[in-house]
Design an enzyme around this catalytic site. Structure first.
Site: not given
Length: 534
Positions: A407, A355, A286
């Site tokens: 994540c 995301k 990430e």
């Protein structure tokens, strides 16, 4: 003299009486606190069922203690019992949250500890309400009562995973990932495992509370039958293994967003990757590229050129900033070979992932105008992201299709399930757990990722900044991992799979069906009892 002696005797008698009364009150308080303390200890003990220990019987037995204490409780008592259990579970199980608040939030130690405890206190409301609901509608059949308790518990976990953006951490099912009940993951997902685990715990509690030996047989048959389910295969190997390289840069969190550290960080990832350009897939974690995407085009074009001419692909995390809309996105991009016919990386190309499920405070701040001036905690670097779409197309990398999650998103099974189809080759999650240091948080995060692989029947690749960087097969078994806090590359062959699991097709609908049928049965029993009473 006699009056003096009499007065002294009276004072002594009063003192003795007062002492006895005080002792009686103390004993009363001890009795009142005995059960809440026992349940808080049981909740804390259940944490041993999760990573890094994964002693699955501890969570099962802890739930059995809770179920035993709920026996014959009033709804008010059940609420207190569930709250005590939840407080022990979350105060110990998510204590690692304090590390990020203390080290990066800029708050004094007492304040950071208070915030962590407030989070645990809030999360404890869900098991409390689940226990309250299970005793609000008592029924005469003890086995139906067990099913009601399990349904209420899972309903509480569903609510915790959705309300206020959701925090599904430490769902009971994760504790059984390495246990006898793990075969339920591809059938019904983590919620189904929570349901079955609570039923077994309730049966054990009933055995002890009422000497109901059929309940013991129910628990044993459920455990044995669940183990037998593990022999049912929904997936099979597909093609040759794929050569994968997972890169772990180990960049200190305090340096990640420093402007003078952009080029050293980007050069470090190039140096780590250079010996592995022969791999089919190269995965960076990430935000591995710390510069925003529009400002890093020269670097990305060069990396794209090198990857393309080495017949490989690099998938990397990066922050995208749209100058027109002034929006930041936590993004995954694909560089190098993508699909046939070959085309190359371009800024704003469709072959990217943004995301969707953002982390509160870390990636967006509710009521930001009010909170940001209060403390550095509410003004962390990169805490103003916008959301991508809930469902996005798979990434295409070197001809392989990848369902990604960034994540925190890996903790939301339904979101990832929506992205998986029969053509999906890999699950991918990239992360940066440096916020939580050398704690159990990253280990729990890894456990959650393993559960997604087992649920969906696809191998999972996990690249992180500081660890845990690892590969998981389609059965949820960890193949290999890198040591935490090391700059290294994990390179290994990964076998693709074909076929679909029941969970990938149906999601949690079977669990919802069980919950609805349970409440319907309880309502029918209570209606029948009312008619009999009339």
């Amino acid at each position: 003299m006699p009056k003096v002696v009499k007065q002294r005797s009276s004072n002594v008698a009063d003192a003795v009486t007062t002492s006895k009364a005080s002792k009686s009150r103390l004993n009363c308080w001890i009795k009142r606190l005995r059960q809440p303390l026992l349940l808080a200890a049981a909740g804390a003990f259940s944490v041993l069922g999760f990573a890094p220990w994964s002693w699955w019987p501890t969570a099962l037995l802890s739930m059995a203690v809770l179920a035993f204490c709920l026996h014959d409780s009033t709804p008010k008592q059940a609420f207190r019992q569930g709250y005590a259990f939840g407080l022990g579970l979350f105060a110990v199980g998510i204590a690692w949250v304090h590390i990020s608040i203390d080290q990066f939030g800029g708050l004094p130690l007492p304040v950071s500890l208070t915030l962590m405890l407030l989070l645990a206190a809030y999360l404890s409301l869900y098991p409390a309400l689940a226990c309250w609901l299970s005793r609000k509608f008592p029924c005469g059949n003890p086995y139906l009562q067990i099913l009601l308790f399990a349904a209420c518990w899972v309903l509480g976990e569903f609510a915790r995973g959705y309300l206020l953006t959701g925090f599904p951490w430490l769902a009971l099912g994760y504790s059984q990932l390495d246990g006898l009940l793990s075969a339920w993951f591809p059938l019904s997902g983590v919620a189904g495992v929570s349901l079955v685990t609570t039923i077994v715990a309730g049966a054990l509690a009933l055995t002890v509370a009422q000497r109901q030996w059929p309940a013991a047989a129910l628990a044993l048959c459920t455990l044995g039958g669940s183990f037998s389910l593990s022999f049912i295969q929904f997936i099979s190997p597909n093609g040759d293994p794929v050569d994968v390289a997972l890169v772990q840069g180990n960049i200190e969190q305090s340096l990640r967003w420093q402007p003078d550290q952009e080029w050293p960080t980007m050069l470090k990832y190039l140096d780590l990757t250079r010996p592995h350009y022969e791999a089919d897939l190269i995965i960076w974690p990430e935000a591995a590229v710390p510069a925003v995407e529009p400002m890093a085009q020269e670097y990305l074009d060069n990396l794209n050129y090198v990857a393309t001419h080495n017949d490989t692909t690099v998938v990397s995390g990066i922050v995208d900033y749209n100058f027109d809309t002034r929006q930041f996105y936590n993004t995954l991009i694909v560089l190098g070979k993508q699909q046939k016919p070959l085309y190359e990386y371009r800024y704003h190309s469709a072959n990217r992932y943004q995301k969707h499920h953002l982390l509160p405070i870390g990636e967006f701040v509710p009521f930001g105008e009010l909170l940001r001036p209060i403390a550095p905690l509410f003004n962390l670097p990169m805490s103003s992201f916008s959301r991508g779409d809930y469902t996005q197309a798979n990434l295409v990398a070197n001809g392989y299709t990848i369902a990604p999650a960034i994540c925190y998103e890996i903790a939301f099974p339904e979101q990832l399930r929506r992205s998986v189809n029969e053509q999906t080759d890999f699950l991918l999650t990239v992360s940066n757990d440096a916020w939580f240091g050398d704690s159990i948080g990253p280990q729990q995060h890894m456990e959650i990722a393993r559960a997604r692989a087992k649920e969906l029947g696809r191998p999972l690749l996990r690249a992180t900044n500081t660890g845990v960087t690892a590969a998981v097969d389609a059965y949820g078994e960890e193949i290999a991992r890198l040591p935490m806090f090391s700059a290294d590359v994990l390179r290994l062959p990964i076998q693709r799979m074909t076929g679909v699991t029941p969970f990938s097709q149906l999601g949690h609908w079977p669990v919802w069906l069980v919950i609805m049928l349970t409440f319907a049965l309880v309502a029918l029993v209570q209606l029948k009892d009312r008619k009999a009473a009339d």
